[in-house]
Design a protein around this motif. Structure first.
Motif, PDB file in Angstrom:
ATOM      1  N   LYS A   1       0.580  -1.414   0.268  1.00 40.51           N
ATOM      2  CA  LYS A   1       0.061  -0.020   0.347  1.00 40.51           C
ATOM      3  C   LYS A   1       0.945   1.579  -0.112  1.00 40.51           C
ATOM      4  CE  LYS A   1      -3.631  -1.940   1.981  1.00 40.51           C
ATOM      5  NZ  LYS A   1      -4.997  -2.273   3.935  1.00 40.51           N
ATOM      6  N   PRO A   2       0.934   2.217  -1.149  1.00 41.15           N
ATOM      7  CA  PRO A   2       1.825   2.771  -1.332  1.00 41.15           C
ATOM      8  C   PRO A   2       1.467   4.161  -0.231  1.00 41.15           C
ATOM      9  CG  PRO A   2       0.667   2.671  -3.014  1.00 41.15           C
ATOM     10  CD  PRO A   2       0.454   1.936  -2.100  1.00 41.15           C
ATOM     11  N   LEU A   3       2.077   4.869  -0.046  1.00 37.55           N
ATOM     12  CA  LEU A   3       1.702   6.511   1.008  1.00 37.55           C
ATOM     13  C   LEU A   3       1.861   7.553   0.431  1.00 37.55           C
ATOM     14  CD1 LEU A   3       4.155   5.232   4.518  1.00 37.55           C
ATOM     15  CD2 LEU A   3       1.573   5.397   2.972  1.00 37.55           C
ATOM     16  N   CYS A   4       1.441   8.982   0.526  1.00 35.73           N
ATOM     17  CA  CYS A   4       0.647  10.313  -0.187  1.00 35.73           C
ATOM     18  C   CYS A   4       1.200  10.304  -1.596  1.00 35.73           C
ATOM     19  CB  CYS A   4       2.292  10.366   0.352  1.00 35.73           C
ATOM     20  SG  CYS A   4       2.273  10.792   1.759  1.00 35.73           S
ATOM     21  N   ASP A   5       2.037  10.531  -2.527  1.00 34.36           N
ATOM     22  CA  ASP A   5       1.958   9.876  -3.802  1.00 34.36           C
ATOM     23  C   ASP A   5       3.167   9.415  -4.948  1.00 34.36           C
ATOM     24  OD1 ASP A   5       4.496  10.765  -3.506  1.00 34.36           O
ATOM     25  OD2 ASP A   5       4.322  12.533  -4.258  1.00 34.36           O
ATOM     26  N   ARG A   6       3.082   8.279  -3.377  1.00 30.05           N
ATOM     27  CA  ARG A   6       3.344   7.233  -4.809  1.00 30.05           C
ATOM     28  C   ARG A   6       2.809   5.992  -5.431  1.00 30.05           C
ATOM     29  NH1 ARG A   6       8.172   8.727  -3.179  1.00 30.05           N
ATOM     30  NH2 ARG A   6       9.556   9.177  -0.587  1.00 30.05           N
ATOM     31  N   VAL A   7       3.335   5.278  -6.561  1.00 28.54           N
ATOM     32  CA  VAL A   7       2.698   3.971  -7.283  1.00 28.54           C
ATOM     33  C   VAL A   7       3.167   2.706  -7.168  1.00 28.54           C
ATOM     34  CG1 VAL A   7       1.715   4.454  -8.836  1.00 28.54           C
ATOM     35  CG2 VAL A   7       1.975   6.518  -8.471  1.00 28.54           C
ATOM     36  N   VAL A   8       2.866   2.147  -6.831  1.00 33.45           N
ATOM     37  CA  VAL A   8       3.205   0.449  -7.054  1.00 33.45           C
ATOM     38  C   VAL A   8       3.031   0.156  -8.622  1.00 33.45           C
ATOM     39  CG1 VAL A   8       3.450  -1.336  -6.551  1.00 33.45           C
ATOM     40  CG2 VAL A   8       3.173   0.222  -5.019  1.00 33.45           C
ATOM     41  N   ILE A   9       3.895  -0.689  -9.681  1.00 35.38           N
ATOM     42  CA  ILE A   9       4.523  -0.529 -10.568  1.00 35.38           C
ATOM     43  C   ILE A   9       5.046  -1.783 -11.137  1.00 35.38           C
ATOM     44  CG2 ILE A   9       3.948   1.468 -12.407  1.00 35.38           C
ATOM     45  CD1 ILE A   9       6.804   1.304 -12.681  1.00 35.38           C
ATOM     46  N   LYS A  10       4.291  -2.573 -12.033  1.00 36.92           N
ATOM     47  CA  LYS A  10       4.557  -4.046 -12.284  1.00 36.92           C
ATOM     48  C   LYS A  10       5.699  -3.965 -13.919  1.00 36.92           C
ATOM     49  CE  LYS A  10       4.549  -9.156 -12.236  1.00 36.92           C
ATOM     50  NZ  LYS A  10       3.905  -9.807 -12.044  1.00 36.92           N
ATOM     51  N   MET A  11       6.608  -3.753 -13.813  1.00 33.32           N
ATOM     52  CA  MET A  11       7.135  -4.103 -15.258  1.00 33.32           C
ATOM     53  C   MET A  11       6.999  -5.101 -16.029  1.00 33.32           C
ATOM     54  SD  MET A  11       8.772  -1.378 -14.956  1.00 33.32           S
ATOM     55  CE  MET A  11      10.206  -0.821 -16.609  1.00 33.32           C
ATOM     56  N   THR A  12       6.463  -4.602 -17.954  1.00 28.49           N
ATOM     57  CA  THR A  12       5.838  -5.463 -18.682  1.00 28.49           C
ATOM     58  C   THR A  12       7.113  -6.118 -19.232  1.00 28.49           C
ATOM     59  OG1 THR A  12       6.122  -3.525 -20.069  1.00 28.49           O
ATOM     60  CG2 THR A  12       4.036  -4.252 -19.627  1.00 28.49           C
ATOM     61  N   GLU A  13       6.721  -7.245 -20.056  1.00 26.92           N
ATOM     62  CA  GLU A  13       8.436  -7.872 -20.201  1.00 26.92           C
ATOM     63  C   GLU A  13       9.006  -7.426 -21.263  1.00 26.92           C
ATOM     64  OE1 GLU A  13       9.261 -10.750 -19.154  1.00 26.92           O
ATOM     65  OE2 GLU A  13       7.793 -11.124 -17.261  1.00 26.92           O
ATOM     66  N   ALA A  14      10.423  -7.664 -21.416  1.00 27.44           N
ATOM     67  CA  ALA A  14      11.089  -7.398 -22.780  1.00 27.44           C
ATOM     68  C   ALA A  14       9.532  -7.998 -24.017  1.00 27.44           C
ATOM     69  CB  ALA A  14      12.408  -6.920 -21.852  1.00 27.44           C
ATOM     70  N   GLU A  15      10.084  -7.143 -25.281  1.00 29.24           N
ATOM     71  CA  GLU A  15      10.814  -8.011 -26.039  1.00 29.24           C
ATOM     72  C   GLU A  15      11.466  -9.007 -26.444  1.00 29.24           C
ATOM     73  OE1 GLU A  15       7.455  -7.979 -28.225  1.00 29.24           O
ATOM     74  OE2 GLU A  15       7.274  -6.759 -26.817  1.00 29.24           O
ATOM     75  N   GLU A  16      11.185 -10.200 -26.989  1.00 29.70           N
ATOM     76  CA  GLU A  16      12.328 -10.839 -27.153  1.00 29.70           C
ATOM     77  C   GLU A  16      12.481 -10.916 -28.728  1.00 29.70           C
ATOM     78  OE1 GLU A  16      11.828 -14.986 -25.554  1.00 29.70           O
ATOM     79  OE2 GLU A  16      10.879 -14.133 -22.604  1.00 29.70           O
ATOM     80  N   THR A  17      11.919 -10.900 -29.443  1.00 30.18           N
ATOM     81  CA  THR A  17      12.115 -10.975 -30.882  1.00 30.18           C
ATOM     82  C   THR A  17      11.900  -9.019 -30.448  1.00 30.18           C
ATOM     83  OG1 THR A  17       9.825 -11.266 -31.318  1.00 30.18           O
ATOM     84  CG2 THR A  17      11.374 -12.636 -31.221  1.00 30.18           C
ATOM     85  N   THR A  18      12.607  -8.984 -32.113  1.00 28.75           N
ATOM     86  CA  THR A  18      12.132  -7.262 -32.948  1.00 28.75           C
ATOM     87  C   THR A  18      11.045  -7.548 -34.259  1.00 28.75           C
ATOM     88  OG1 THR A  18      13.563  -7.862 -34.953  1.00 28.75           O
ATOM     89  CG2 THR A  18      14.828  -7.240 -33.562  1.00 28.75           C
ATOM     90  N   LYS A  19      11.009  -6.727 -34.350  1.00 31.82           N
ATOM     91  CA  LYS A  19      10.067  -6.440 -36.007  1.00 31.82           C
ATOM     92  C   LYS A  19      10.398  -7.163 -36.899  1.00 31.82           C
ATOM     93  CE  LYS A  19       7.852  -1.784 -33.709  1.00 31.82           C
ATOM     94  NZ  LYS A  19       7.562  -0.151 -34.279  1.00 31.82           N
ATOM     95  N   SER A  20      11.398  -7.689 -36.997  1.00 31.41           N
ATOM     96  CA  SER A  20      11.732  -7.622 -38.543  1.00 31.41           C
ATOM     97  C   SER A  20      11.749  -9.689 -37.848  1.00 31.41           C
ATOM     98  CB  SER A  20      12.768  -7.605 -39.090  1.00 31.41           C
ATOM     99  OG  SER A  20      13.808  -7.623 -38.134  1.00 31.41           O
ATOM    100  N   GLY A  21      11.521 -10.208 -36.389  1.00 29.73           N
ATOM    101  CA  GLY A  21      11.933 -11.797 -36.657  1.00 29.73           C
ATOM    102  C   GLY A  21      12.832 -12.207 -36.208  1.00 29.73           C
ATOM    103  N   ILE A  22      13.966 -10.719 -35.718  1.00 25.60           N
ATOM    104  CA  ILE A  22      15.140 -11.172 -35.227  1.00 25.60           C
ATOM    105  C   ILE A  22      14.966 -11.764 -33.351  1.00 25.60           C
ATOM    106  CG2 ILE A  22      17.012 -10.824 -34.555  1.00 25.60           C
ATOM    107  CD1 ILE A  22      17.684  -9.199 -37.757  1.00 25.60           C
ATOM    108  N   ILE A  23      15.840 -12.862 -33.450  1.00 20.91           N
ATOM    109  CA  ILE A  23      15.437 -12.966 -31.402  1.00 20.91           C
ATOM    110  C   ILE A  23      16.330 -12.408 -30.522  1.00 20.91           C
ATOM    111  CG2 ILE A  23      15.192 -14.970 -29.929  1.00 20.91           C
ATOM    112  CD1 ILE A  23      14.338 -16.845 -32.136  1.00 20.91           C
ATOM    113  N   LEU A  24      16.756 -12.059 -29.888  1.00 27.41           N
ATOM    114  CA  LEU A  24      17.361 -11.455 -29.005  1.00 27.41           C
ATOM    115  C   LEU A  24      17.805 -12.422 -28.406  1.00 27.41           C
ATOM    116  CD1 LEU A  24      14.975  -7.622 -28.540  1.00 27.41           C
ATOM    117  CD2 LEU A  24      16.972  -8.185 -30.223  1.00 27.41           C
TER     118      LEU A  24
END
Length: 94
Positions: A4-27
């Motif tokens: 439970k964050p206090l005052c003006d704080r926000v708790v976030i959960k990062m999304t997963e990083a992309e594992e492939t590029t738009k052209s299909g290359i696996i990183l």
């Protein structure tokens, strides 16, 4: 356990990083960029912060854009979260 964050704080959960590029290359694991889009998990009540009234405009479930190194990372029950001030959020992603 819940966070439970206090005052003006926000708790976030990062999304997963992309594992492939738009052209299909696996990183490789070290070639991935740290994600900057996250989901809001909890929002503090706002109130007076440093003598100024802060109204919370973010809500649980919002997708937000943050700077790469904003906030404090915490681990709770095996999940990783970031706690930051609402003012550190750059934009809401729709």
């Amino acid at each position: 356990m819940t966070i439970k964050p206090l005052c003006d704080r926000v708790v976030i959960k990062m999304t997963e990083a992309e594992e492939t590029t738009k052209s299909g290359i696996i990183l490789a694991g070290n070639a991935k960029e740290k994600p900057v889009i996250a989901e809001v998990v909890a929002v503090g009540p706002g109130g007076v912060v440093d003598g100024n009234q802060v109204d919370m405009y973010l809500k649980k479930g919002d997708k937000v854009l943050i700077s790469k190194y904003a906030g404090t990372e915490v681990k709770l029950d095996g999940e990783e979260y970031t706690i930051l001030r609402q003012s550190d959020v750059l934009a809401i992603v729709e």
